[in-house]
Design an enzyme around this catalytic site. Structure first.
Site, mmCIF file in Angstrom:
data_model
loop_
_atom_site.group_PDB
_atom_site.id
_atom_site.type_symbol
_atom_site.label_atom_id
_atom_site.label_comp_id
_atom_site.label_asym_id
_atom_site.label_seq_id
_atom_site.Cartn_x
_atom_site.Cartn_y
_atom_site.Cartn_z
ATOM 1 N N TYR A 144 2.590 -4.818 -17.044
ATOM 2 C CA TYR A 144 3.456 -5.776 -16.356
ATOM 3 C C TYR A 144 4.370 -6.518 -17.338
ATOM 4 O O TYR A 144 5.416 -7.023 -16.948
ATOM 5 C CB TYR A 144 2.618 -6.814 -15.606
ATOM 6 N N LYS A 195 -8.984 3.643 -17.973
ATOM 7 C CA LYS A 195 -8.709 5.083 -18.065
ATOM 8 C C LYS A 195 -8.827 5.463 -19.535
ATOM 9 O O LYS A 195 -7.871 5.948 -20.156
ATOM 10 C CB LYS A 195 -7.313 5.406 -17.497
ATOM 11 N N ASP A 228 -9.699 5.891 -11.411
ATOM 12 C CA ASP A 228 -9.528 6.744 -10.230
ATOM 13 C C ASP A 228 -10.835 6.844 -9.444
ATOM 14 O O ASP A 228 -10.863 6.725 -8.216
ATOM 15 C CB ASP A 228 -8.969 8.134 -10.613
ATOM 16 N N ASP A 252 -4.319 -4.671 -9.612
ATOM 17 C CA ASP A 252 -3.375 -4.773 -8.500
ATOM 18 C C ASP A 252 -3.688 -3.700 -7.456
ATOM 19 O O ASP A 252 -3.803 -3.989 -6.262
ATOM 20 C CB ASP A 252 -1.945 -4.612 -9.034
ATOM 21 N N ASP A 256 -5.810 -4.170 -3.479
ATOM 22 C CA ASP A 256 -5.269 -3.761 -2.177
ATOM 23 C C ASP A 256 -6.183 -2.731 -1.520
ATOM 24 O O ASP A 256 -6.424 -2.768 -0.316
ATOM 25 C CB ASP A 256 -3.861 -3.149 -2.323
HETATM 26 C C1 IPM Z 1 -0.214 -9.129 -6.289
HETATM 27 C C2 IPM Z 1 1.189 -8.693 -5.989
HETATM 28 C C3 IPM Z 1 2.084 -8.963 -7.192
HETATM 29 C C4 IPM Z 1 1.564 -8.164 -8.375
HETATM 30 C C5 IPM Z 1 3.582 -8.673 -6.957
HETATM 31 C C6 IPM Z 1 4.121 -9.461 -5.791
HETATM 32 C C7 IPM Z 1 4.398 -8.920 -8.185
HETATM 33 O O1 IPM Z 1 1.204 -7.360 -5.597
HETATM 34 O O2 IPM Z 1 -0.405 -10.316 -6.635
HETATM 35 O O3 IPM Z 1 -1.125 -8.318 -6.170
HETATM 36 O O4 IPM Z 1 1.867 -6.962 -8.516
HETATM 37 O O5 IPM Z 1 0.829 -8.745 -9.180
HETATM 38 MG MG MG Z 2 -0.740 -6.505 -5.356
#
Ligand code: IPM
Ligand code: MG
Length: 371
Positions: A144, A195, A228, A252, A256
């Site tokens: 990042y 990884k 993975d 990240d 999700d």
């Molecule tokens: C998160 C989001 C952020 C990230 C984005 C909005 C920059 O997806 O906080 O998970 O990638 O960190």
């Molecule tokens: Mg995210």
């Protein structure tokens, strides 16, 4: 007994951010009124609205409030409108810049299965039963932020996009320390995810985590997993995890992926903490994981529970009120058990409610649990 007044800054931000933060504010006010929470709350502009009114996405006055605060509760940033703003200004006012300026390197993303929401999840009940884990994501390093980065043109005219995945030993160790520390207060198990089979930065990650574990945290059980495989295990058998420690990008993705444990991304809270100062205080940024969701912004249908549960994390981590944090989490569970659902967690037989009605349902549960 007097309690020091702590300062909390609310940044609604963009999209559904202001809507979910407004409901959270009602919850904060409830704790001030009924549970003696000594907190001075202020709201500051950040995002498109700030740009329109002040010519800055992250105005200096907002930044000054943030730096003076004990905690920041943030809604969301992003969505349509940014393409018209100069790229340098977009970058200067980005969420990444805010995380980096605050140096909140340890991002905690709890994932706990809520029985009332099993029907909203794509996962089977037997997979969800009893799941309670935390992803500890490194938040201020890795790909990042690594340099060099950019889009370049080679002498032959070919364009090339470049990002750099980079971690120092110190960056790895400080976030690993945060994960081990958390595990000590939980089921004492850390699974470190990398990884290392492909990436040198991953090999160093594994080496440093292993060394720190041996030096200072041998009472915690440490295992390693490739990223993975972890993505697969999170939906196959998430009950195997207690604390997952991982880097910025994998964290990240995996958080999700793990959202299905809670039934919807709209349910996920997070806390990002910096290092402790001499007085033991840590900079803290609390934010729901969902983002700005421009497709449903302004309609009053967003799920405020990710933001409300983020405030529960603030009660525990900044305000040192674990009983109140538990009370709020129980109130959220009770509201859901009563059958109210925002659109993202709606299922047959439930009552569909607006953002504000969900806020009211949590307040009603709080009052009920108190008596
Ligand atoms: C998160 C989001 C952020 C990230 C984005 C909005 C920059 O997806 O906080 O998970 O990638 O960190
Ligand atoms: Mg995210």
């Amino acid at each position: 007994m007097t309690e020091t007044i702590r300062r909390l800054v609310l940044l609604g931000g963009d999209g559904i951010g202001p809507e979910v933060i407004a409901e959270t504010r009602r919850v904060i006010d409830w704790f001030a009124r009924h549970r003696g929470l000594a907190v001075a709350v202020s709201e500051a502009p950040f995002g498109l609205e700030a740009w329109r009114r002040h010519g800055k996405i992250l105005p200096e006055a907002t930044m000054a409030e943030i730096m003076a605060a004990d905690a920041v509760l943030f809604g969301a940033r992003g969505g349509p409108g940014y393409e018209a703003i100069p790229p340098a200004e977009v970058k200067a006012g980005s969420l990444l810049r805010l995380r980096r300026t605050l140096d909140v390197f340890a991002n905690f993303r709890p994932l706990f299965a809520i029985p009332a929401l099993f029907g909203a999840s794509s996962l089977k009940d037997r997979v969800l039963e009893g799941v309670d884990l935390v992803i500890v994501r490194e938040l201020t390093g890795g790909i990042y932020f690594g340099e060099p980065r950019g889009i370049e043109r080679l002498p032959d005219g070919t364009r090339v996009g470049v990002n750099t995945h980079r971690y120092t030993s110190a960056e790895i160790r400080r976030v690993a320390g945060a994960a081990f520390d958390l595990a000590r207060r939980r089921r004492r198990r850390v699974c470190s995810v990398d990884k290392s089979n492909v990436m040198e930065a991953g090999a160093l990650w594994r080496e440093e985590v292993t060394a720190l574990h041996r030096e200072a945290f041998s009472e915690v059980e440490l295992s390693h997993m490739l990223a993975d495989n972890c993505a697969m295990q999170l939906v196959r058998a998430p009950g195997q995890f207690d604390v997952i420690l991982t880097d910025n990008l994998f964290g990240d993705l995996l958080s999700d992926c793990g959202a299905m444990i809670m039934g919807s991304l709209g349910m996920l809270p997070s806390a990002s903490l910096g290092a402790a100062d001499a007085a033991g205080r840590r900079r803290a940024l609390y934010e729901p994981v969902h983002g700005s969701a421009p497709d449903i912004a302004g309609q009053g249908i967003a799920n405020p529970l990710g933001a409300i549960l983020s405030f529960a994390m603030a009660l525990r981590l900044t305000f040192e009120r674990p009983a109140e944090a538990k009370l709020l989490e129980d109130a959220v569970a009770a509201a859901l058990a009563s059958g109210v659902r925002t659109a993202d967690i709606m299922e047959a037989g439930a009552r569909r409610v607006t953002t504000a009605e969900m806020g009211s349902a949590v307040l009603a549960s709080l009052s009920r649990l108190l008596t």
